[in-house]
Design an enzyme around this catalytic site. Sequence first.
Site, mmCIF file in Angstrom:
data_model
loop_
_atom_site.group_PDB
_atom_site.id
_atom_site.type_symbol
_atom_site.label_atom_id
_atom_site.label_comp_id
_atom_site.label_asym_id
_atom_site.label_seq_id
_atom_site.Cartn_x
_atom_site.Cartn_y
_atom_site.Cartn_z
ATOM 1 C CG LEU A 11 -1.812 -1.216 1.418
ATOM 2 C CD1 LEU A 11 -2.824 -0.955 2.538
ATOM 3 C CD2 LEU A 11 -2.521 -1.603 0.124
ATOM 4 N NE ARG A 18 1.406 12.666 10.526
ATOM 5 C CZ ARG A 18 1.582 11.653 11.349
ATOM 6 N NH1 ARG A 18 2.335 11.799 12.437
ATOM 7 N NH2 ARG A 18 1.041 10.477 11.100
ATOM 8 C CE LYS A 25 4.104 8.074 4.495
ATOM 9 N NZ LYS A 25 3.333 8.060 5.771
ATOM 10 C CD GLN A 78 -7.120 3.571 -1.534
ATOM 11 O OE1 GLN A 78 -6.013 3.999 -1.211
ATOM 12 N NE2 GLN A 78 -8.020 3.190 -0.652
HETATM 13 C C1 UD1 Z 1 -3.223 1.431 10.479
HETATM 14 C C2 UD1 Z 1 -3.925 0.244 11.122
HETATM 15 C C3 UD1 Z 1 -3.599 0.208 12.624
HETATM 16 C C4 UD1 Z 1 -2.092 0.126 12.791
HETATM 17 C C5 UD1 Z 1 -1.387 1.249 12.062
HETATM 18 C C6 UD1 Z 1 0.097 1.031 12.081
HETATM 19 C C7 UD1 Z 1 -6.051 -0.039 9.907
HETATM 20 C C8 UD1 Z 1 -7.488 0.225 9.918
HETATM 21 N N1 UD1 Z 1 -5.356 0.416 10.952
HETATM 22 O O1 UD1 Z 1 -3.742 2.599 11.070
HETATM 23 O O2 UD1 Z 1 -4.212 -0.910 13.239
HETATM 24 O O3 UD1 Z 1 -1.770 0.151 14.181
HETATM 25 O O4 UD1 Z 1 -1.806 1.313 10.684
HETATM 26 O O5 UD1 Z 1 0.758 2.139 11.519
HETATM 27 O O6 UD1 Z 1 -5.538 -0.681 9.007
HETATM 28 N N2 UD1 Z 1 -3.515 3.574 2.954
HETATM 29 C C9 UD1 Z 1 -3.884 3.578 1.637
HETATM 30 N N3 UD1 Z 1 -5.158 3.870 1.310
HETATM 31 C C10 UD1 Z 1 -6.098 4.156 2.246
HETATM 32 C C11 UD1 Z 1 -5.720 4.159 3.595
HETATM 33 C C12 UD1 Z 1 -4.412 3.860 3.915
HETATM 34 O O7 UD1 Z 1 -3.057 3.312 0.758
HETATM 35 O O8 UD1 Z 1 -7.252 4.398 1.866
HETATM 36 C C13 UD1 Z 1 -2.128 3.239 3.313
HETATM 37 C C14 UD1 Z 1 -1.399 4.453 3.835
HETATM 38 O O9 UD1 Z 1 -0.650 5.067 2.812
HETATM 39 C C15 UD1 Z 1 -0.481 3.896 4.874
HETATM 40 C C16 UD1 Z 1 -1.190 2.646 5.353
HETATM 41 O O10 UD1 Z 1 -2.138 2.321 4.375
HETATM 42 O O11 UD1 Z 1 0.762 3.496 4.323
HETATM 43 C C17 UD1 Z 1 -1.833 2.863 6.705
HETATM 44 O O12 UD1 Z 1 -2.821 3.853 6.616
HETATM 45 P P1 UD1 Z 1 -3.109 4.863 7.820
HETATM 46 O O13 UD1 Z 1 -4.248 5.698 7.431
HETATM 47 O O14 UD1 Z 1 -1.855 5.532 8.210
HETATM 48 O O15 UD1 Z 1 -3.558 3.843 8.942
HETATM 49 P P2 UD1 Z 1 -3.569 4.081 10.490
HETATM 50 O O16 UD1 Z 1 -4.776 4.824 10.860
HETATM 51 O O17 UD1 Z 1 -2.269 4.604 10.928
#
Ligand code: UD1
Length: 450
Positions: A11, A18, A25, A78
């Site tokens: 992903l 940030r 990033k 996405q």
């Molecule tokens: C997520 C996890 C959480 C974990 C944390 C660790 C979920 C729901 N939660 O939370 O349990 O402790 O990571 O860092 O999975 N991304 C996409 N598309 C999206 C959303 C996210 O590509 O629609 C990617 C982001 O770029 C990132 C990763 O997925 O690399 C995590 O997304 P982020 O929104 O940071 O998740 P957290 O809320 O931190």
Amino acid sequence: MSDRSLLVVVLAAGEGTRMKSRLPKVLHKVAGRTMLHHVLAATRAAGATRTAVVVGPGREDVAAEATRIVPDAQVFVQTERLGTAHAVLAARAALEQGADDVLVLYADTPLVRPETLARLRAPLAEGAAVAALGFEPEDPTGYGRLVTSGDELVAIREEKDATAAEKAVRFCNAGLMALAGKDALSILDRIGNANSKGEYYLTDAVEIARVDGRSAVAAKADVDEVAGVNSRIQLAEAEAILQKRLRLSAMAEGVTLIAPETVFFSADTVLGRDVIVEPHVVFGPGVIVGDDVVIHAFCHLEGAQLAPGVSIGPYARLRPGTRLDEGVRIGNFVETKAAHIESGAKVNHLSYVGDAHVGAGANLGAGTITCNYDGFFKYRTEIGAGAFIGVNSALVAPVTIGAGAYVGTGAVITSDVPEDALAIARSRQVVKEGWAKDFRAARADAKKKG
Ligand code: UD1
Ligand code: CA
């Protein structure tokens, strides 16, 4: 290594706001390679048979980096950021092709090791449907919590949706997850968004698997391996962790680092046995160092190959395309670029050798400069074996100095010098006896008279 097929889904659709950067990033670098490259290298080493990378809209640069590292990677966009499960489903076409195991990783978690990925994936071969990777951060705030019961993983609860008791759990979700290939799509398709963020949470895969009567488990990793990078501060922290790892592994493989904390490697640096690296040395990408090389203090190397027994520095700068054969000596304040220097040749002081070939045993005196650039084009300099270039000589390329030739000190060489010839190219010295004394007297006199 397992003979089960492995689909990796990375992903990389995050915005990384940030970082406060024009660069996405995951293209920021740690130890000389992008975070995305680190993750893809780890998954390749862990036996990935297929790779899918999920990027944000318009992110051709991220897609290009993915296919540069893994040429047959499938890239998916996405279009809306609706959560981690939604992001994985952007790679639906790859999931539909099927695989024994599916591994989901974040591209901003660059320090994870192949061994850990293998450990995370192993329970799938024993029948588990989901395996999550946990860790214990100093401060669990913001992370999903792994709710366990004995060996079973019961649920992953996002902080915002957690009860007080769940928040007290210190075992946190790193974000990496392994899913049984045959169940992955059916599980992902049932994930909803009825939670406090209104997002499709990948973490819900755990409870859905359990509803199906399948098992979910958690593996544990070191904090240092699963630290995600969201800011420049965390980027520097990741750099420090990786540099420490690279230093320890260099020393474990027979390299002496006199002050390890002052030496910086690239992830791809290759070092032979009994190499000695003095303090304050920086290895940029693409450096290969043979056995018994000595790198004196304050050197900077990039894209350079050093054969056994070479010695460089202190204060040498080797730029891309430098190739030093056995026993070559490069001294202080010497810069080389696109230069092949053959065995035993010496460039000991204050020189620039660029777009050049130097034959075996040649000696370039202090201040030898290859004038390789006219502001528009680059030109080559050839120096034959055993040639001797006098101090402070400018070799105006394109030019060839024959083998065994002698170039007198202070030369400006603009045409070829034949083998074994002497070339003198400087103005003849003029001496006027008593001139300075008379000059001083005349000036002193003029001053007195005002
Ligand atoms: C997520 C996890 C959480 C974990 C944390 C660790 C979920 C729901 N939660 O939370 O349990 O402790 O990571 O860092 O999975 N991304 C996409 N598309 C999206 C959303 C996210 O590509 O629609 C990617 C982001 O770029 C990132 C990763 O997925 O690399 C995590 O997304 P982020 O929104 O940071 O998740 P957290 O809320 O931190
Ligand atoms: Ca995050």
